[in-house]
Motif scaffolding. Structure first.
Motif, PDB file in Angstrom:
ATOM      1  N   GLU A 299      36.744  52.621  37.920  1.00 31.55           N
ATOM      2  CA  GLU A 299      36.602  53.147  39.276  1.00 31.55           C
ATOM      3  C   GLU A 299      35.459  52.466  40.025  1.00 31.55           C
ATOM      4  O   GLU A 299      35.494  52.354  41.248  1.00 31.55           O
ATOM      5  N   ARG A 300      34.464  51.989  39.296  1.00 28.67           N
ATOM      6  CA  ARG A 300      33.295  51.378  39.923  1.00 28.67           C
ATOM      7  C   ARG A 300      33.298  49.857  39.864  1.00 28.67           C
ATOM      8  O   ARG A 300      32.376  49.221  40.375  1.00 28.67           O
ATOM      9  N   VAL A 301      34.302  49.263  39.254  1.00 27.87           N
ATOM     10  CA  VAL A 301      34.383  47.806  39.104  1.00 27.87           C
ATOM     11  C   VAL A 301      35.775  47.363  39.548  1.00 27.87           C
ATOM     12  O   VAL A 301      36.766  47.664  38.877  1.00 27.87           O
ATOM     13  N   ARG A 302      35.852  46.647  40.679  1.00 24.19           N
ATOM     14  CA  ARG A 302      37.160  46.318  41.250  1.00 24.19           C
ATOM     15  C   ARG A 302      37.194  44.893  41.798  1.00 24.19           C
ATOM     16  O   ARG A 302      36.189  44.368  42.268  1.00 24.19           O
ATOM     17  N   TYR A 303      38.391  44.312  41.726  1.00 21.27           N
ATOM     18  CA  TYR A 303      38.695  43.054  42.402  1.00 21.27           C
ATOM     19  C   TYR A 303      39.471  43.359  43.672  1.00 21.27           C
ATOM     20  O   TYR A 303      40.417  44.153  43.656  1.00 21.27           O
ATOM     21  N   SER A 304      39.104  42.698  44.774  1.00 18.63           N
ATOM     22  CA  SER A 304      39.900  42.836  45.989  1.00 18.63           C
ATOM     23  C   SER A 304      41.127  41.929  45.941  1.00 18.63           C
ATOM     24  O   SER A 304      42.161  42.224  46.538  1.00 18.63           O
ATOM     25  N   GLY A 305      41.027  40.808  45.218  1.00 16.76           N
ATOM     26  CA  GLY A 305      42.093  39.821  45.215  1.00 16.76           C
ATOM     27  C   GLY A 305      42.054  38.950  46.448  1.00 16.76           C
ATOM     28  O   GLY A 305      41.294  39.183  47.389  1.00 16.76           O
ATOM     29  N   SER A 306      42.883  37.917  46.464  1.00 13.59           N
ATOM     30  CA  SER A 306      42.960  37.010  47.610  1.00 13.59           C
ATOM     31  C   SER A 306      43.812  37.637  48.715  1.00 13.59           C
ATOM     32  O   SER A 306      44.709  38.435  48.442  1.00 13.59           O
ATOM     33  N   PRO A 307      43.556  37.272  49.974  1.00 13.06           N
ATOM     34  CA  PRO A 307      44.318  37.856  51.074  1.00 13.06           C
ATOM     35  C   PRO A 307      45.717  37.279  51.233  1.00 13.06           C
ATOM     36  O   PRO A 307      46.558  37.843  51.931  1.00 13.06           O
ATOM     37  N   LEU A 308      45.957  36.114  50.612  1.00 13.20           N
ATOM     38  CA  LEU A 308      47.255  35.450  50.672  1.00 13.20           C
ATOM     39  C   LEU A 308      47.689  35.061  49.269  1.00 13.20           C
ATOM     40  O   LEU A 308      46.852  34.913  48.375  1.00 13.20           O
ATOM     41  N   ALA A 309      48.989  34.878  49.081  1.00 13.26           N
ATOM     42  CA  ALA A 309      49.494  34.376  47.802  1.00 13.26           C
ATOM     43  C   ALA A 309      49.291  32.870  47.749  1.00 13.26           C
ATOM     44  O   ALA A 309      49.739  32.149  48.642  1.00 13.26           O
ATOM     45  N   TYR A 310      48.615  32.410  46.707  1.00 13.45           N
ATOM     46  CA  TYR A 310      48.333  30.988  46.578  1.00 13.45           C
ATOM     47  C   TYR A 310      49.093  30.344  45.412  1.00 13.45           C
ATOM     48  O   TYR A 310      48.820  29.205  45.041  1.00 13.45           O
ATOM     49  N   SER A 311      50.029  31.078  44.811  1.00 16.31           N
ATOM     50  CA  SER A 311      50.888  30.536  43.763  1.00 16.31           C
ATOM     51  C   SER A 311      52.144  31.400  43.685  1.00 16.31           C
ATOM     52  O   SER A 311      52.150  32.554  44.137  1.00 16.31           O
ATOM     53  N   PHE A 312      53.215  30.855  43.110  1.00 19.16           N
ATOM     54  CA  PHE A 312      54.435  31.636  42.957  1.00 19.16           C
ATOM     55  C   PHE A 312      54.243  32.813  42.001  1.00 19.16           C
ATOM     56  O   PHE A 312      54.986  33.795  42.064  1.00 19.16           O
ATOM     57  N   SER A 313      53.244  32.730  41.133  1.00 22.44           N
ATOM     58  CA  SER A 313      52.981  33.845  40.220  1.00 22.44           C
ATOM     59  C   SER A 313      52.495  35.093  40.952  1.00 22.44           C
ATOM     60  O   SER A 313      52.470  36.178  40.381  1.00 22.44           O
ATOM     61  N   GLU A 314      52.129  34.935  42.230  1.00 20.88           N
ATOM     62  CA  GLU A 314      51.653  36.067  43.020  1.00 20.88           C
ATOM     63  C   GLU A 314      52.744  36.653  43.924  1.00 20.88           C
ATOM     64  O   GLU A 314      52.457  37.464  44.807  1.00 20.88           O
ATOM     65  N   ALA A 315      53.988  36.261  43.686  1.00 16.33           N
ATOM     66  CA  ALA A 315      55.088  36.720  44.546  1.00 16.33           C
ATOM     67  C   ALA A 315      55.179  38.239  44.592  1.00 16.33           C
ATOM     68  O   ALA A 315      55.546  38.825  45.612  1.00 16.33           O
ATOM     69  N   GLY A 316      54.820  38.896  43.492  1.00 13.83           N
ATOM     70  CA  GLY A 316      54.911  40.346  43.437  1.00 13.83           C
ATOM     71  C   GLY A 316      53.636  41.066  43.815  1.00 13.83           C
ATOM     72  O   GLY A 316      53.589  42.308  43.772  1.00 13.83           O
ATOM     73  N   HIS A 317      52.587  40.324  44.197  1.00 13.88           N
ATOM     74  CA  HIS A 317      51.312  40.955  44.540  1.00 13.88           C
ATOM     75  C   HIS A 317      51.406  41.670  45.889  1.00 13.88           C
ATOM     76  O   HIS A 317      52.049  41.192  46.821  1.00 13.88           O
ATOM     77  N   ARG A 318      50.732  42.791  45.983  1.00 16.06           N
ATOM     78  CA  ARG A 318      50.475  43.428  47.277  1.00 16.06           C
ATOM     79  C   ARG A 318      49.074  42.995  47.685  1.00 16.06           C
ATOM     80  O   ARG A 318      48.082  43.391  47.071  1.00 16.06           O
ATOM     81  N   LYS A 319      48.960  42.169  48.713  1.00 20.70           N
ATOM     82  CA  LYS A 319      47.675  41.599  49.116  1.00 20.70           C
ATOM     83  C   LYS A 319      46.931  42.596  50.019  1.00 20.70           C
ATOM     84  O   LYS A 319      47.436  42.999  51.068  1.00 20.70           O
ATOM     85  N   THR A 320      45.735  42.947  49.582  1.00 19.27           N
ATOM     86  CA  THR A 320      44.969  43.986  50.271  1.00 19.27           C
ATOM     87  C   THR A 320      43.478  43.696  50.229  1.00 19.27           C
ATOM     88  O   THR A 320      43.024  42.782  49.539  1.00 19.27           O
ATOM     89  N   MET A 321      42.725  44.511  50.969  1.00 17.65           N
ATOM     90  CA  MET A 321      41.278  44.602  50.835  1.00 17.65           C
ATOM     91  C   MET A 321      40.979  46.028  50.364  1.00 17.65           C
ATOM     92  O   MET A 321      41.796  46.937  50.530  1.00 17.65           O
ATOM     93  N   TRP A 322      39.814  46.226  49.773  1.00 17.97           N
ATOM     94  CA  TRP A 322      39.382  47.577  49.392  1.00 17.97           C
ATOM     95  C   TRP A 322      38.512  48.175  50.488  1.00 17.97           C
ATOM     96  O   TRP A 322      37.531  47.557  50.919  1.00 17.97           O
ATOM     97  N   LEU A 323      38.873  49.365  50.923  1.00 17.79           N
ATOM     98  CA  LEU A 323      38.010  50.163  51.784  1.00 17.79           C
ATOM     99  C   LEU A 323      37.337  51.185  50.872  1.00 17.79           C
ATOM    100  O   LEU A 323      37.989  52.097  50.351  1.00 17.79           O
ATOM    101  N   ILE A 324      36.052  50.989  50.653  1.00 19.21           N
ATOM    102  CA  ILE A 324      35.298  51.796  49.684  1.00 19.21           C
ATOM    103  C   ILE A 324      34.362  52.754  50.415  1.00 19.21           C
ATOM    104  O   ILE A 324      33.562  52.322  51.257  1.00 19.21           O
ATOM    105  N   ASP A 325      34.457  54.026  50.089  1.00 17.42           N
ATOM    106  CA  ASP A 325      33.513  55.020  50.606  1.00 17.42           C
ATOM    107  C   ASP A 325      32.526  55.356  49.497  1.00 17.42           C
ATOM    108  O   ASP A 325      32.915  55.823  48.411  1.00 17.42           O
ATOM    109  N   LEU A 326      31.251  55.091  49.778  1.00 20.25           N
ATOM    110  CA  LEU A 326      30.172  55.339  48.824  1.00 20.25           C
ATOM    111  C   LEU A 326      29.440  56.600  49.271  1.00 20.25           C
ATOM    112  O   LEU A 326      28.765  56.609  50.299  1.00 20.25           O
ATOM    113  N   ALA A 327      29.616  57.673  48.504  1.00 18.00           N
ATOM    114  CA  ALA A 327      29.060  58.975  48.885  1.00 18.00           C
ATOM    115  C   ALA A 327      27.555  59.028  48.649  1.00 18.00           C
ATOM    116  O   ALA A 327      26.963  58.129  48.040  1.00 18.00           O
TER     117      ALA A 327
END
Length: 267
Positions: A224-252
Motif C-alpha cells: 500500500e505504501r510502495v507503488r509504481y505509476s508505470g509509463s503513460p504510454l505503451a512502449y512495447s507490444f507486451s504492454e498491450a493489456g496495460h491500463r496506463k494511469t497515474m496515481w492520485l495519492i492522498d496522504l492523511a
C-alpha cells in the motif's frame, strides 16, 4: 496532502520508428489538467523523463514546455532522474528551477536533503533518490556492498537519519527509480542488472509513509505504501493489456495512504 505520482515519460521515444511526441504532448496536457481539476498539492515524477541521455531537440522543447505549464499551476514538482536520463544534463539549472517550484533531484549526494512542503497538518519531507548505478555511487554513499541493494540501503540510511532529526509527526515521501522485488516487468525497460542483482526488497523503504517508484512500465502496487505509476504510454507490444494511469495519492495527517488511478489518454 494530495500527490500526483507519475514516471517514465521517455520523451523522445519512438515505437517501431513511429515518433510519439504528439502522444506525449497529449499526456502532458492531461497531466496539467489533472493537477488543476483534482486540486493536487504536489506532482512527483519518478525518473526516466527522457528516453536517452542525449535527447533530441524536440523532446527537450516538449520538456521545457511541460515545466513552464506545471510551474504556471503554482503546484510544486519533485522530479528525479532515471537510468535513461543523463543526471548531469537533467540537473542543469536545478537551483533556478527550484525557485519556480520545480525541484530536481539528480545528485546522489542529495538523497538525505528533502524538499519540505506543508499543509494544514504540518510538514511533508520529499526525498529524491535518483537512479543509483552501484559502480558509480557506491563510494560517494559509503555503501557496504557493491550491488543495488547496498546503494539503496545507504541512500535510505541518509533519509532516515534526516527524518529522525525532524519534528515528530513529519510525514515522509521517497521518490526512487529502481527494480523492486514483486514488480512485473515488460519488454520496454532497459536492463539494470549490470553492477549487481537488480531487484531490491520493498522493505528497503520501511520508515517512510510513501515510496513513489519509477522504472517498471506497468502501474502496480507492491505494498500500500510502495507503488509504481508505470509509463503513460505503451512502449512495447507486451504492454498491450496495460491500463496506463497515474496515481492520485492522498496522504492523511497520520501518514495513512489511499490511492486512486487516473487514466491517461490513449492515442
Amino acid at each position: 496532502m494530495r500527490l500526483l505520482h507519475t514516471s517514465d515519460w521517455h520523451l523522445g521515444r519512438s515505437f517501431h520508428r513511429v515518433g510519439l511526441l504528439d502522444a506525449q504532448r497529449a499526456f502532458l496536457a492531461h497531466l496539467v489538467d489533472t493537477v488543476r481539476e483534482r486540486e493536487v498539492d504536489a506532482v512527483l515524477v519518478a525518473g526516466d523523463v527522457y528516453d536517452r541521455a542525449v535527447p533530441p531537440l524536440a523532446a527537450v522543447e516538449l520538456f521545457d514546455e511541460a515545466l513552464h505549464r506545471l510551474a504556471g499551476t503554482g503546484v510544486p514538482v519533485v522530479m528525479i532522474s532515471g537510468n535513461h536520463d543523463s543526471a548531469r544534463r537533467l540537473g542543469v539549472g536545478a537551483g533556478l528551477l527550484g525557485r519556480a517550484g520545480v525541484h530536481l533531484r539528480t545528485d546522489p549526494a542529495d538523497c538525505g536533503t528533502p524538499v519540505v512542503l506543508s499543509d494544514a497538518h504540518g510538514d511533508v519531507a520529499f526525498y529524491g533518490l535518483p537512479y543509483l548505478e552501484p559502480a558509480l555511487v557506491r563510494t560517494a554513499l559509503d555503501a557496504r556492498g557493491a550491488g543495488h541493494v547496498a546503494v539503496l540501503e545507504a541512500a535510505m540510511d541518509r533519509v532516515r537519519a534526516d527524518l529522525a532529526g525532524r519534528p515528530a509527526g513529519t510525514r515522509s515521501v521517497v521518490l526512487a527509480h529502481a527494480f523492486v522485488a514483486g514488480g512485473a516487468a515488460s519488454d520496454s525497460e532497459r536492463d539494470i542488472t549490470v553492477g549487481g542483482v537488480a531487484a531490491v526488497p520493498p522493505e528497503i523503504f520501511d520508515g517512510v509513509d510513501y515510496a513513489a517508484l519509477g522504472h517498471l512500465h506497468g502501474c502496480q502496487t507492491i505494498t500500500e505504501r510502495v507503488r509504481y505509476s508505470g509509463s503513460p504510454l505503451a512502449y512495447s507490444f507486451s504492454e498491450a493489456g496495460h491500463r496506463k494511469t497515474m496515481w492520485l495519492i492522498d496522504l492523511a495527517a497520520d501518514g495513512t495512504v489511499t490511492g486512486e488511478r487516473v487514466d491517461c489518454p490513449v492515442p
